[in-house]
Design a protein around this motif. Sequence first.
Motif, PDB file in Angstrom:
ATOM      1  N   ASP A  13      -4.439-107.385  48.889  1.00  0.00           N
ATOM      2  CA  ASP A  13      -4.477-106.535  47.588  1.00  0.00           C
ATOM      3  C   ASP A  13      -5.374-105.235  47.777  1.00  0.00           C
ATOM      4  O   ASP A  13      -5.202-104.365  47.102  1.00  0.00           O
ATOM      5  N   SER A  14      -6.429-105.561  48.411  1.00  0.00           N
ATOM      6  CA  SER A  14      -7.604-104.714  48.731  1.00  0.00           C
ATOM      7  C   SER A  14      -7.497-103.600  49.798  1.00  0.00           C
ATOM      8  O   SER A  14      -7.913-102.570  49.923  1.00  0.00           O
ATOM      9  N   VAL A  15      -6.492-103.961  50.825  1.00  0.00           N
ATOM     10  CA  VAL A  15      -5.853-102.837  51.633  1.00  0.00           C
ATOM     11  C   VAL A  15      -5.359-101.729  50.961  1.00  0.00           C
ATOM     12  O   VAL A  15      -4.586-101.826  50.109  1.00  0.00           O
ATOM     13  N   LEU A  16      -5.461-100.609  51.633  1.00  0.00           N
ATOM     14  CA  LEU A  16      -4.843 -99.390  51.363  1.00  0.00           C
ATOM     15  C   LEU A  16      -3.406 -99.379  51.122  1.00  0.00           C
ATOM     16  O   LEU A  16      -2.752 -99.974  52.171  1.00  0.00           O
ATOM     17  N   LEU A  17      -2.815 -98.605  50.240  1.00  0.00           N
ATOM     18  CA  LEU A  17      -1.285 -98.574  50.032  1.00  0.00           C
ATOM     19  C   LEU A  17      -0.980 -98.206  51.400  1.00  0.00           C
ATOM     20  O   LEU A  17      -0.007 -98.648  52.084  1.00  0.00           O
ATOM     21  N   SER A  18      -1.464 -96.999  52.076  1.00  0.00           N
ATOM     22  CA  SER A  18      -0.817 -96.534  53.356  1.00  0.00           C
ATOM     23  C   SER A  18      -0.820 -97.294  54.246  1.00  0.00           C
ATOM     24  O   SER A  18      -0.083 -97.478  55.145  1.00  0.00           O
ATOM     25  N   THR A  19      -1.802 -98.210  54.507  1.00  0.00           N
ATOM     26  CA  THR A  19      -1.789 -99.219  55.413  1.00  0.00           C
ATOM     27  C   THR A  19      -0.784-100.280  55.304  1.00  0.00           C
ATOM     28  O   THR A  19      -0.165-100.804  56.194  1.00  0.00           O
ATOM     29  N   LYS A  20      -0.383-100.657  53.992  1.00  0.00           N
ATOM     30  CA  LYS A  20       0.362-101.766  53.799  1.00  0.00           C
ATOM     31  C   LYS A  20       1.874-101.030  54.025  1.00  0.00           C
ATOM     32  O   LYS A  20       2.502-101.757  54.775  1.00  0.00           O
ATOM     33  N   ILE A  21       2.125 -99.742  53.613  1.00  0.00           N
ATOM     34  CA  ILE A  21       3.398 -99.203  54.170  1.00  0.00           C
ATOM     35  C   ILE A  21       3.629 -99.268  55.550  1.00  0.00           C
ATOM     36  O   ILE A  21       4.600 -99.536  56.129  1.00  0.00           O
ATOM     37  N   THR A  22       2.333 -98.718  56.263  1.00  0.00           N
ATOM     38  CA  THR A  22       2.515 -98.581  57.708  1.00  0.00           C
ATOM     39  C   THR A  22       2.830-100.005  58.189  1.00  0.00           C
ATOM     40  O   THR A  22       3.732 -99.886  59.173  1.00  0.00           O
ATOM     41  N   ALA A  23       2.056-100.863  57.922  1.00  0.00           N
ATOM     42  CA  ALA A  23       2.324-102.397  58.417  1.00  0.00           C
ATOM     43  C   ALA A  23       3.729-103.007  58.079  1.00  0.00           C
ATOM     44  O   ALA A  23       4.244-103.411  58.922  1.00  0.00           O
TER      45      ALA A  23
END
Length: 592
Positions: A13-23
Amino acid sequence: MKERLHAFKTKIDSVLLSTKITAFLYLTSLLIFLSMEFFVYWYAMSSANNNMIADGTTYCATGAKIADNACSYVRGVADYFSSTSAIQRYFLSPDIDYGISDIIRSHNYLLSAILYTPEGIPIQYMAIDGSSSPVPQSERKAFISFMDRDDDYYWEFIDENTSEFMENDNSPKLCLWRKIHGSVNSRVIGVICVTIDIRRLLRYEVPYTSPYTRDFVILDKFSNTVATDKSIYELGESEYNRILSEINAESGNFPIALEGEEYVAFYERITDTPLFVCYLLAHNSLKSYGSDILQIMLVSVMVYLSLIIPLVTIVSIWLTKPLNKLKQSIDSFSDGNFDIRLSFHTNDEIGKLGKAFNNMVKKNKQLIDETYVAQIRRKEAELLLQQAQINPHFIYNLVNSMQWSALKKGEKDLAEMANSLGQLMRLSLNRGNSMLPVSKECELVSCFLKLQKNKYQERLKYTIECTLEAGETIIPKLIIQPLVENSIVHGMASSTSSISIRIKAFTEGSKLIINVTDDGIGIQNEILALLPDRYSSDSKDSSGFAIKNIHDRLQLIYNDEFTFRISNLEPHGTAIEITLPISYKGGKRCSD
């Protein structure tokens, strides 16, 4: 375990949204790509296996056709010998050569021809490989069995290492035994055996276009033996017997494990014979079919990795850029920049979110402006109230002096007027408080009307009614008095007319109701339409301004929880009704 999952979820949950989308894009595209690769590999290997089976079947059929042609030729040679008049005459004159050697030499894979009597005694032969001394067949079980059957043809494989056919046998042979019938009574008058060199058959006339072995094997289904030169094959005779046991049709293929290795066995029958051409293809030959596919898949993986990384990065930046812009705008808004606006040209969820943010900023600015304006209005109302009470203590003290002076001179009417005026000033001061009970407001109105009574005498009549419950209710001061003053000043049609005023205060449930009615001339319709909240302060009519001032003060205190109605009565007169929530009572705020 639950705590670990919760800790992991917290990290995610603490990971940036951009990182989540990229992953997410990476994993999704990789999963789709690997699934497609698996499907392509499966389809390609299935196609390769089908191609291998098709090639093996074609290859086996080609060998069977060549063997069939050779066997047909041998059958033709045997038929020629058994049907010509020369052969018939030979048995009358066996010392004459009737051209057997010429026929044998006419084809490169024919090896020999031998004539036998019905008892199996050789009477003439021709062999081009140096074999000699044909052996009588009278005691061979195969020959005896053939002579006992009704068939005129019999195919047999004879190894070079046996002495059952010739004493000096130099070649492995595929033999065709053919009965010769007499032309008169069709009885068997002899037997001819035409042989093929098995080493030459199927070795030089098959087109080899595939990278695997060329070797065929001919199996005799009738005797369950191998009818070719076994020395050129690695498999033993028992393995070929296993293959023979699987043959159950004119042609086909089947998988089989031989000596620990997987094969596909292809077979096809040679026409009119118990012989089958068999071709074995090792299953690892499938690699030669799928090698190109594997290379293509490796190249596609490299291309995928070289393209997907920058592509996903660009898409991720493109998707998260509006969100980052929105985040920066929210941060700026929280820092006090209330004029910030977002400009999204899309109508997707992010665009709608940006429009919602703009609407929120706009409404927030409106609320701020309205609050600021309300504060200014409050200050203006307080200033007007202060202006209406210029140095009230000085005036109050002056009125008291006037009252005592009038009493000393015996002027009771003047003293009464001064007393009423003093009470009016005292009540309006209310020790500096802006709120007072309704009973005090009614007392203030009574003092005001007494003063006006001295002026208008019988032309002014009034009544004041205030219930006990209503009298204890706290309201803003100087709410009723300006309304009564308006009725007197603007309600009389002329200097000689009279007016009756009625003030009534009572409660209904949680509401305080104040009515002020008169039988004066009423209010003009164009002015009435603007009251109580829209009358301009620029107007020369001070009554409209006083009413608007009362409305604005009530608005500041009660917001929208009050009503203020003004109407004309029939045939003439004015009615004013104010409804307020009973939020203050007996000097204390009432609980909800």
